[in-house]
Design a protein around this motif. Sequence first.
Motif, PDB file in Angstrom:
ATOM      1  N   MET A  63       2.010   4.808  -2.762  1.00 21.45           N
ATOM      2  CA  MET A  63       1.805   5.494  -4.049  1.00 21.45           C
ATOM      3  C   MET A  63       2.684   6.732  -4.113  1.00 21.45           C
ATOM      4  O   MET A  63       3.105   7.283  -3.095  1.00 21.45           O
ATOM      5  CB  MET A  63       0.340   5.899  -4.253  1.00 21.45           C
ATOM      6  CG  MET A  63      -0.139   7.034  -3.365  1.00 21.45           C
ATOM      7  SD  MET A  63      -1.829   7.572  -3.831  1.00 21.45           S
ATOM      8  CE  MET A  63      -2.111   8.792  -2.528  1.00 21.45           C
ATOM      9  N   ALA A 103      -6.807   5.941  -1.525  1.00 20.18           N
ATOM     10  CA  ALA A 103      -6.233   7.274  -1.695  1.00 20.18           C
ATOM     11  C   ALA A 103      -5.813   7.412  -3.147  1.00 20.18           C
ATOM     12  O   ALA A 103      -5.340   6.459  -3.756  1.00 20.18           O
ATOM     13  CB  ALA A 103      -5.025   7.451  -0.779  1.00 20.18           C
ATOM     14  N   CYS A 104      -6.006   8.605  -3.721  1.00 19.82           N
ATOM     15  CA  CYS A 104      -5.537   8.812  -5.090  1.00 19.82           C
ATOM     16  C   CYS A 104      -5.130  10.263  -5.264  1.00 19.82           C
ATOM     17  O   CYS A 104      -5.580  11.139  -4.532  1.00 19.82           O
ATOM     18  CB  CYS A 104      -6.589   8.410  -6.119  1.00 19.82           C
ATOM     19  SG  CYS A 104      -7.998   9.514  -6.233  1.00 19.82           S
ATOM     20  N   GLU A 117      -4.532  -3.164  -5.161  1.00 22.82           N
ATOM     21  CA  GLU A 117      -3.248  -3.351  -4.495  1.00 22.82           C
ATOM     22  C   GLU A 117      -2.106  -3.665  -5.469  1.00 22.82           C
ATOM     23  O   GLU A 117      -0.967  -3.244  -5.240  1.00 22.82           O
ATOM     24  CB  GLU A 117      -3.398  -4.462  -3.445  1.00 22.82           C
ATOM     25  CG  GLU A 117      -2.153  -4.705  -2.625  1.00 22.82           C
ATOM     26  CD  GLU A 117      -2.418  -5.628  -1.437  1.00 22.82           C
ATOM     27  OE1 GLU A 117      -3.426  -5.460  -0.737  1.00 22.82           O
ATOM     28  OE2 GLU A 117      -1.607  -6.549  -1.216  1.00 22.82           O
ATOM     29  N   ILE A 167      -9.319  11.067  -0.610  1.00 23.81           N
ATOM     30  CA  ILE A 167      -9.607   9.774   0.017  1.00 23.81           C
ATOM     31  C   ILE A 167     -11.008   9.361  -0.432  1.00 23.81           C
ATOM     32  O   ILE A 167     -11.980  10.095  -0.223  1.00 23.81           O
ATOM     33  CB  ILE A 167      -9.563   9.841   1.555  1.00 23.81           C
ATOM     34  CG1 ILE A 167      -8.284  10.519   2.046  1.00 23.81           C
ATOM     35  CG2 ILE A 167      -9.716   8.437   2.149  1.00 23.81           C
ATOM     36  CD1 ILE A 167      -7.021   9.774   1.815  1.00 23.81           C
ATOM     37  N   TYR A 216      -9.712  -4.536  -2.773  1.00 25.68           N
ATOM     38  CA  TYR A 216      -8.258  -4.359  -2.604  1.00 25.68           C
ATOM     39  C   TYR A 216      -7.454  -5.289  -3.508  1.00 25.68           C
ATOM     40  O   TYR A 216      -6.348  -4.960  -3.922  1.00 25.68           O
ATOM     41  CB  TYR A 216      -7.868  -4.549  -1.134  1.00 25.68           C
ATOM     42  CG  TYR A 216      -7.638  -5.985  -0.733  1.00 25.68           C
ATOM     43  CD1 TYR A 216      -6.361  -6.540  -0.757  1.00 25.68           C
ATOM     44  CD2 TYR A 216      -8.696  -6.794  -0.362  1.00 25.68           C
ATOM     45  CE1 TYR A 216      -6.149  -7.862  -0.406  1.00 25.68           C
ATOM     46  CE2 TYR A 216      -8.495  -8.103  -0.005  1.00 25.68           C
ATOM     47  CZ  TYR A 216      -7.226  -8.646  -0.037  1.00 25.68           C
ATOM     48  OH  TYR A 216      -7.018  -9.950   0.293  1.00 25.68           O
ATOM     49  N   TRP A 270       0.849  -1.194   0.000  1.00 30.17           N
ATOM     50  CA  TRP A 270       0.000   0.000   0.000  1.00 30.17           C
ATOM     51  C   TRP A 270       0.883   1.242   0.000  1.00 30.17           C
ATOM     52  O   TRP A 270       1.226   1.784   1.049  1.00 30.17           O
ATOM     53  CB  TRP A 270      -0.945  -0.023   1.200  1.00 30.17           C
ATOM     54  CG  TRP A 270      -2.002  -1.101   1.078  1.00 30.17           C
ATOM     55  CD1 TRP A 270      -2.071  -2.095   0.150  1.00 30.17           C
ATOM     56  CD2 TRP A 270      -3.146  -1.278   1.920  1.00 30.17           C
ATOM     57  NE1 TRP A 270      -3.174  -2.884   0.360  1.00 30.17           N
ATOM     58  CE2 TRP A 270      -3.854  -2.411   1.439  1.00 30.17           C
ATOM     59  CE3 TRP A 270      -3.643  -0.604   3.033  1.00 30.17           C
ATOM     60  CZ2 TRP A 270      -5.039  -2.867   2.040  1.00 30.17           C
ATOM     61  CZ3 TRP A 270      -4.819  -1.063   3.630  1.00 30.17           C
ATOM     62  CH2 TRP A 270      -5.510  -2.173   3.131  1.00 30.17           C
ATOM     63  N   HIS A 283      -2.405   5.788  -6.960  1.00 30.64           N
ATOM     64  CA  HIS A 283      -3.511   5.401  -6.078  1.00 30.64           C
ATOM     65  C   HIS A 283      -3.016   4.287  -5.174  1.00 30.64           C
ATOM     66  O   HIS A 283      -2.063   3.576  -5.498  1.00 30.64           O
ATOM     67  CB  HIS A 283      -4.720   4.937  -6.897  1.00 30.64           C
ATOM     68  CG  HIS A 283      -4.425   3.792  -7.826  1.00 30.64           C
ATOM     69  ND1 HIS A 283      -4.338   2.493  -7.386  1.00 30.64           N
ATOM     70  CD2 HIS A 283      -4.161   3.739  -9.151  1.00 30.64           C
ATOM     71  CE1 HIS A 283      -4.046   1.700  -8.406  1.00 30.64           C
ATOM     72  NE2 HIS A 283      -3.916   2.430  -9.490  1.00 30.64           N
ATOM     73  N   MET A 284      -3.648   4.142  -4.027  1.00 26.33           N
ATOM     74  CA  MET A 284      -3.312   3.008  -3.136  1.00 26.33           C
ATOM     75  C   MET A 284      -4.490   2.700  -2.230  1.00 26.33           C
ATOM     76  O   MET A 284      -5.343   3.542  -1.976  1.00 26.33           O
ATOM     77  CB  MET A 284      -2.071   3.319  -2.282  1.00 26.33           C
ATOM     78  CG  MET A 284      -2.279   4.347  -1.195  1.00 26.33           C
ATOM     79  SD  MET A 284      -0.828   4.453  -0.073  1.00 26.33           S
ATOM     80  CE  MET A 284      -1.328   5.857   0.934  1.00 26.33           C
ATOM     81  N   MET A 285      -4.505   1.489  -1.731  1.00 24.85           N
ATOM     82  CA  MET A 285      -5.494   1.104  -0.743  1.00 24.85           C
ATOM     83  C   MET A 285      -5.129   1.704   0.612  1.00 24.85           C
ATOM     84  O   MET A 285      -3.958   1.851   0.954  1.00 24.85           O
ATOM     85  CB  MET A 285      -5.555  -0.425  -0.608  1.00 24.85           C
ATOM     86  CG  MET A 285      -6.073  -1.168  -1.811  1.00 24.85           C
ATOM     87  SD  MET A 285      -7.740  -0.676  -2.355  1.00 24.85           S
ATOM     88  CE  MET A 285      -8.708  -0.973  -0.862  1.00 24.85           C
ATOM     89  N   LEU A 286      -6.168   2.025   1.379  1.00 23.86           N
ATOM     90  CA  LEU A 286      -5.983   2.539   2.739  1.00 23.86           C
ATOM     91  C   LEU A 286      -6.643   1.632   3.763  1.00 23.86           C
ATOM     92  O   LEU A 286      -6.260   1.606   4.928  1.00 23.86           O
ATOM     93  CB  LEU A 286      -6.635   3.917   2.886  1.00 23.86           C
ATOM     94  CG  LEU A 286      -5.883   5.141   2.435  1.00 23.86           C
ATOM     95  CD1 LEU A 286      -6.712   6.368   2.776  1.00 23.86           C
ATOM     96  CD2 LEU A 286      -4.532   5.221   3.101  1.00 23.86           C
ATOM     97  N   GLU A 287      -7.685   0.941   3.337  1.00 21.34           N
ATOM     98  CA  GLU A 287      -8.434   0.078   4.259  1.00 21.34           C
ATOM     99  C   GLU A 287      -9.166  -0.964   3.426  1.00 21.34           C
ATOM    100  O   GLU A 287      -9.560  -0.705   2.283  1.00 21.34           O
ATOM    101  CB  GLU A 287      -9.419   0.921   5.071  1.00 21.34           C
ATOM    102  CG  GLU A 287     -10.109   0.178   6.200  1.00 21.34           C
ATOM    103  CD  GLU A 287      -9.130  -0.554   7.112  1.00 21.34           C
ATOM    104  OE1 GLU A 287      -8.941  -1.772   6.916  1.00 21.34           O
ATOM    105  OE2 GLU A 287      -8.552   0.091   8.006  1.00 21.34           O
ATOM    106  N   PHE A 288      -9.338  -2.172   4.018  1.00 17.66           N
ATOM    107  CA  PHE A 288      -9.944  -3.272   3.282  1.00 17.66           C
ATOM    108  C   PHE A 288     -11.454  -3.106   3.078  1.00 17.66           C
ATOM    109  O   PHE A 288     -11.949  -3.158   1.967  1.00 17.66           O
ATOM    110  CB  PHE A 288      -9.688  -4.600   4.011  1.00 17.66           C
ATOM    111  CG  PHE A 288      -8.248  -5.063   3.966  1.00 17.66           C
ATOM    112  CD1 PHE A 288      -7.746  -5.665   2.828  1.00 17.66           C
ATOM    113  CD2 PHE A 288      -7.412  -4.896   5.052  1.00 17.66           C
ATOM    114  CE1 PHE A 288      -6.425  -6.103   2.773  1.00 17.66           C
ATOM    115  CE2 PHE A 288      -6.094  -5.334   5.012  1.00 17.66           C
ATOM    116  CZ  PHE A 288      -5.593  -5.930   3.869  1.00 17.66           C
TER     117      PHE A 288
END
Lengths: 176, 176
Positions: free
Chosen positions: A38, B48-49, B14, B136, B10, A36, B37-42
């Motif tokens: 970026m 987040a981007c 991911e 977010i 995710y 996770w 972009h990335m995952m923050l929570e499942f």
Amino acid sequence: MKALALGKVYQLLEPGPVVLLTTARGGRANVMTMSWHMMLEFEPPLIACVCSGANYSFEALRATGECVIAIPARKLTAKVVKVGNSTGRDTDKFKAFKLTPVAAGQVQAPLIKECFANIECKVVDRAMVNRYNMFILEGVQAWIDPKQKNPKTIHHHGYGKFAVDGATITLKSAKA
Amino acid sequence: MKALALGKVYQLLEPGPVVLLTTARGGRANVMTMSWHMMLEFEPPLIACVCSGANYSFEALRATGECVIAIPARKLTAKVVKVGNSTGRDTDKFKAFKLTPVAAGQVQAPLIKECFANIECKVVDRAMVNRYNMFILEGVQAWIDPKQKNPKTIHHHGYGKFAVDGATITLKSAKA
């Protein structure tokens, strides 16, 4: 390892590889697996990443404000999974999984010799740590291993399933 | 398209694929290419981007608080580059590049029929918009196209160079 221009760091992280994140606290180095992350800015490279509060690395990252993002190629996949499935609380992962720590230039956290790229980072913004375990890092020095030609990175799909880089496509682009 | 459990989103993001981000404002849809972009929570999935203030999509995303993240497979690579090299200021990109907008369930922004996965998103946190152009998002509904089997995603290395998913490795993992 050979120095890499900081303006090229995004080319390493933007494709979303699984990375290893090293920390060092009280003279003890540790390493975790991370997907996770970026890019936030090209140069100086700003990188956002999530390091869960459940990870042993979280406290070291928060306390020291320093880390190294090391990028493994395909041949390290098994070690990457072992690093991800263990904890620095009870294991010296460098020793247990035969990863070689190398002194970094600007941070206490070590580079990993077996990784084809290493990015020394300092935490520059903690505003989102409490809410999302999100750290904003600045890459302050970067290294590549010129002996690893065309490294294939791995991309995590969950539960130990990875896609390895395959073919490369190059198309004309007006932008980075 | 078939509904996908939000807890599986995710697994799509991911691995770091290039994605398309659609918006709609004043009845006009637009689409941009995005790799930051990335995952923050499942679950619910938080993402987040970074959408640069230089992008025409930025104002639409900020004003409406809604978007769709659509994931293209390899066959769409040329269109992805065209989307990234043009602007909605002067181009109807859906029409120009023959992408088919499909009404979403919970947001005004359209799904993209040709993409193998679509994630309807709402902006849930704007605290980092001014500093980093970072939004977010919460994924509120997700879709996959069951007709696209084992889609190969693309990963951007800068300047129109992409790595396409190759082999898959599956190792025993204790964690997601």
